[in-house]
Scaffold this active site. Structure first.
Site, short mmCIF file in Angstrom:
data_model
loop_
_atom_site.label_atom_id
_atom_site.label_comp_id
_atom_site.label_asym_id
_atom_site.label_seq_id
_atom_site.Cartn_x
_atom_site.Cartn_y
_atom_site.Cartn_z
CD GLN A 80 -3.08 -0.92 2.18
OE1 GLN A 80 -3.74 -1.88 2.50
NE2 GLN A 80 -3.27 0.27 2.72
CB SER B 228 2.87 -5.06 3.72
OG SER B 228 1.60 -5.17 4.33
#
Length: 313
Positions: A15, A95
């Site tokens: 993100q 992530s």
């Protein structure tokens, strides 16, 4: 099959790399990339393609949309490289990016991955009410100060390290009040910059444990095959090769910090000398240059392919 002369890692962003229009040039130019967008639309039951290409930005930014969108762009980009017979020696992902890395390692089917990250994003968003949590970036905090700052800022609330992005950059997450106190303490301790981040939830901290437990059932119901390319995971910064390790890593990463600096250092210790960021934006390319001035290039737009070929010529 062509392999790079020096060891190469494909790294997949998370993100923060999203933008309206991402992936469109890939889909327009390469049929294999377009097929990935089509698969995402079919798996999710709505036009993720339109959201990536046209927005609106405020809808794309929603975590449950952003995560599958970024994954889809990364996998579309990887498929183009794969079609060009450009193969990595290792993969890693920041992530969310670890899902894309596992698709590239042939451990996780793309349709399963895109459904998983759609639910992952929803679980994360619902784990903490809007406004309760926060994240902040600390740049060039003097060595040895982080633990004491977090301890003093907590005051009975949660605030922990969330991302160790480079030797000079750490991201913290937790309750909004505790994160705000930590920012002020970091400034007083001599951090060059300490600022709150515009995020919708406090990722990679213990407040994400409810999301982790909800995700477990989805992970357990998904097939993970042994990897054909080894991956350095973000939870431990260790090399994994089995499907069981891949599943466990995705489970453990949710409330635990991303050890990105250690991931990259592990890869370099294994002989990796070239990094290619596969997906939207260039966040990881920027971070890599701050970790031992490593050579990196990105592939997220059709025009980048010529640069990739030039880099390996």
């Amino acid at each position: 099959m062509f392999r790079f002369l020096m060891k190469t890692a494909f790294v997949f962003p998370g993100q923060g790399s999203q933008y309206v229009g991402m992936g469109k040039s890939l889909a327009d130019r390469f049929a294999v990339a377009r097929a990935i967008f089509d698969q995402a639309d079919e798996a999710l039951g709505f036009s993720l393609t339109r959201l990536c290409f046209e927005g609106p930005a405020e809808i794309l930014q929603l975590t449950e949309n952003m995560q599958p969108a970024l994954l889809t762009v990364s996998v579309a980009a990887w498929r183009v490289l794969d079609e060009q017979n450009l193969q990595p020696d290792f993969v890693a992902g920041h992530s969310l990016g670890e899902y894309g890395a596992l698709v590239a390692a042939k451990s996780l089917a793309f349709a399963d991955a895109v459904r998983l990250v759609r639910e992952r994003g929803r679980y994360m968003q619902e784990a903490v009410p809007v406004g309760v949590g926060a994240m902040a970036a600390l740049l060039k905090l003097p060595a040895g100060k982080l633990d004491s700052i977090l301890a003093e800022a907590s005051q009975g609330e949660v605030v922990t390290a969330a991302n160790f992005n480079s030797p000079d950059q750490v991201v913290i997450a937790g309750h909004a009040g505790a994160v705000t106190r930590a920012v002020e303490l970091a400034k007083a301790a001599g951090a060059r910059l300490a600022l709150m981040l515009p995020v919708s939830a406090p990722f990679h901290c213990p407040l994400m444990e409810p999301a982790q437990e909800r995700l477990k059932a989805d992970l357990d119901a998904t097939e993970f095959r042994d990897l054909v390319v080894p991956l350095v995971n973000g939870w431990q910064a260790q090399v994994i090769r089995s499907g069981a390790e891949a599943r466990e890593g995705l489970y453990q990463q949710v409330p635990n910090p991303v050890r990105w600096t250690e991931v990259i250092q592990k890869l370099t210790s294994l002989g990796v000398g070239r990094f290619i960021e596969v997906g939207a934006g260039g966040v990881l390319t920027g971070l890599l240059r701050k970790i031992d001035s490593l050579e990196a290039c990105k592939f997220g737009e059709a025009e980048d392919l010529e640069k990739i070929h030039a880099a390996i010529a």
